[in-house]
Design an enzyme around this catalytic site. Sequence first.
Site, PDB file in Angstrom:
ATOM      1  N   HIS A 162      37.298   3.042  51.485  1.00 46.08           N
ATOM      2  CA  HIS A 162      35.875   2.941  51.811  1.00 46.08           C
ATOM      3  C   HIS A 162      35.676   2.027  53.012  1.00 46.08           C
ATOM      4  O   HIS A 162      36.230   0.928  53.082  1.00 46.08           O
ATOM      5  CB  HIS A 162      35.094   2.413  50.613  1.00 46.08           C
ATOM      6  CG  HIS A 162      34.945   3.425  49.514  1.00 46.08           C
ATOM      7  ND1 HIS A 162      34.890   3.083  48.179  1.00 46.08           N
ATOM      8  CD2 HIS A 162      34.843   4.778  49.556  1.00 46.08           C
ATOM      9  CE1 HIS A 162      34.761   4.183  47.451  1.00 46.08           C
ATOM     10  NE2 HIS A 162      34.724   5.224  48.267  1.00 46.08           N
ATOM     11  N   GLU A 165      34.523  -1.640  52.900  1.00 45.96           N
ATOM     12  CA  GLU A 165      35.401  -2.470  52.073  1.00 45.96           C
ATOM     13  C   GLU A 165      36.650  -2.855  52.860  1.00 45.96           C
ATOM     14  O   GLU A 165      37.735  -3.060  52.315  1.00 45.96           O
ATOM     15  CB  GLU A 165      35.740  -1.709  50.784  1.00 45.96           C
ATOM     16  CG  GLU A 165      34.490  -1.370  49.978  1.00 45.96           C
ATOM     17  CD  GLU A 165      34.743  -0.483  48.771  1.00 45.96           C
ATOM     18  OE1 GLU A 165      35.923  -0.252  48.418  1.00 45.96           O
ATOM     19  OE2 GLU A 165      33.749  -0.014  48.176  1.00 45.96           O
ATOM     20  N   HIS A 305      39.787  -2.033  46.446  1.00 38.32           N
ATOM     21  CA  HIS A 305      38.390  -1.795  46.819  1.00 38.32           C
ATOM     22  C   HIS A 305      37.642  -3.116  46.699  1.00 38.32           C
ATOM     23  O   HIS A 305      38.197  -4.140  46.333  1.00 38.32           O
ATOM     24  CB  HIS A 305      37.756  -0.745  45.892  1.00 38.32           C
ATOM     25  CG  HIS A 305      38.279   0.642  46.106  1.00 38.32           C
ATOM     26  ND1 HIS A 305      37.553   1.621  46.752  1.00 38.32           N
ATOM     27  CD2 HIS A 305      39.445   1.227  45.752  1.00 38.32           C
ATOM     28  CE1 HIS A 305      38.241   2.740  46.796  1.00 38.32           C
ATOM     29  NE2 HIS A 305      39.409   2.524  46.188  1.00 38.32           N
ATOM     30  N   GLU A 364      38.748  -4.129  42.197  1.00 35.10           N
ATOM     31  CA  GLU A 364      37.511  -4.395  42.930  1.00 35.10           C
ATOM     32  C   GLU A 364      37.513  -5.867  43.335  1.00 35.10           C
ATOM     33  O   GLU A 364      37.186  -6.754  42.546  1.00 35.10           O
ATOM     34  CB  GLU A 364      36.293  -4.071  42.058  1.00 35.10           C
ATOM     35  CG  GLU A 364      36.209  -2.615  41.631  1.00 35.10           C
ATOM     36  CD  GLU A 364      35.758  -1.689  42.754  1.00 35.10           C
ATOM     37  OE1 GLU A 364      35.410  -2.195  43.847  1.00 35.10           O
ATOM     38  OE2 GLU A 364      35.745  -0.464  42.542  1.00 35.10           O
TER      39      GLU A 364
END
Length: 395
Positions: A162, A165, A305, A364
């Site tokens: 992404h 990110e 991420h 994350e």
Amino acid sequence: MRITIRPGDTLWYYSQLFGIPLPLLLDSNPSLNPNVITAGSEVQIPGFISVGYTIKSGDSFWKLANERSISIDAILLLNPAVNPNQLQPGQTIGLPERVTSRIIEGKVNYNSSRFQEDLLALAEIYPFIKTEQIGESVMGKPLTELRIGRGDRVIHFNASFHANEWITTPVLMTFINDYALALTNGEAIRGVQTLPLYNFNTLSAVPLVNPDGVDLVLNGPPQSVRDEVIELNNGSMNFDGWKANIRGVDLNNQYPANWEIEQARKPQVPGPRDFPGEAPLTEPEAIAMAELTGSRQFDQVYALHTQGEEFYWGYLGYEPPVSAELAEVFERVSGYQSIRYIDSHAGFRDWFIYIYRRPGFTFELGSGVNPLPITQFDKIYQDMLGVFLVALYRR
């Protein structure tokens, strides 16, 4: 650092002379037969650079070697045309210097140009790191895999699926740098000796899956697609919310693991985020990652991420029992929350578990609003360092 082989020398001798483990030396020179090395051939010594030095009055190779705690023979090897008994003030020679600190600066806006520069620097100083182009982005930027190690167990990390990110890329690149640094200096990381990890594993990494998207977030739209991209971004020049590739397809919604579920409930047209494409695996970046996975047959995958300080490790019960054991350790070493199942499909990790029935994790990193500020870099890296080591250490 490159030196020229002399008659009678061996790679084992160079390993001892420079204090570099023989496996690193062998892997840095794959074209050389260690049993029959030819005088006049070139050898790369990983973890060293040649530094130019101007001879001063009173200098000698013995004096220079003693001041720098290096061998006289190491200086001789680097300067085969220089007569050590006839040094002249003003003469320039090369001195071998061990690299003892990072060459990568992770706490910067880390775009694709910076990434390519760091790839070249790593490959020059640590030639046992193998790089391979696995594909191209929509705009023709190279997608690069790095491999480190000689083991049959292949552990894969990727970052920046992404665009906003992007901080995950310098986090992963910094670990690769620290790993290489520890290997060439014979050092441990958090008490873990690194050479056994190198011999047992092959670390595969694709640190920049979405270079076009990352550059869009950091640099703004390229002139060639400026109008199209601004239109996809609802007329805004602020691309902080952009997750997709340059065509407005979310690369982490592109995989054939119940892709139809995501297709039905996500945006139906290209945009800054979440559009899964017209079909699975339409985008070159997603295709390259799928083909790499099929080729390498990874034993485990780790997708980096942001954000939330949590990680996901299950997919519809297809994950193997060892995933739960790893998750327990990762929760302890990172401080991140372990979450087995989330209502999500068509991601790279989902697909890997679904197809291969092997451990897959999505981390994350950090907390807040994407793109996370670079001020979080140090904390994120320290949180993740234990994860990197456990992934390579745990059997």
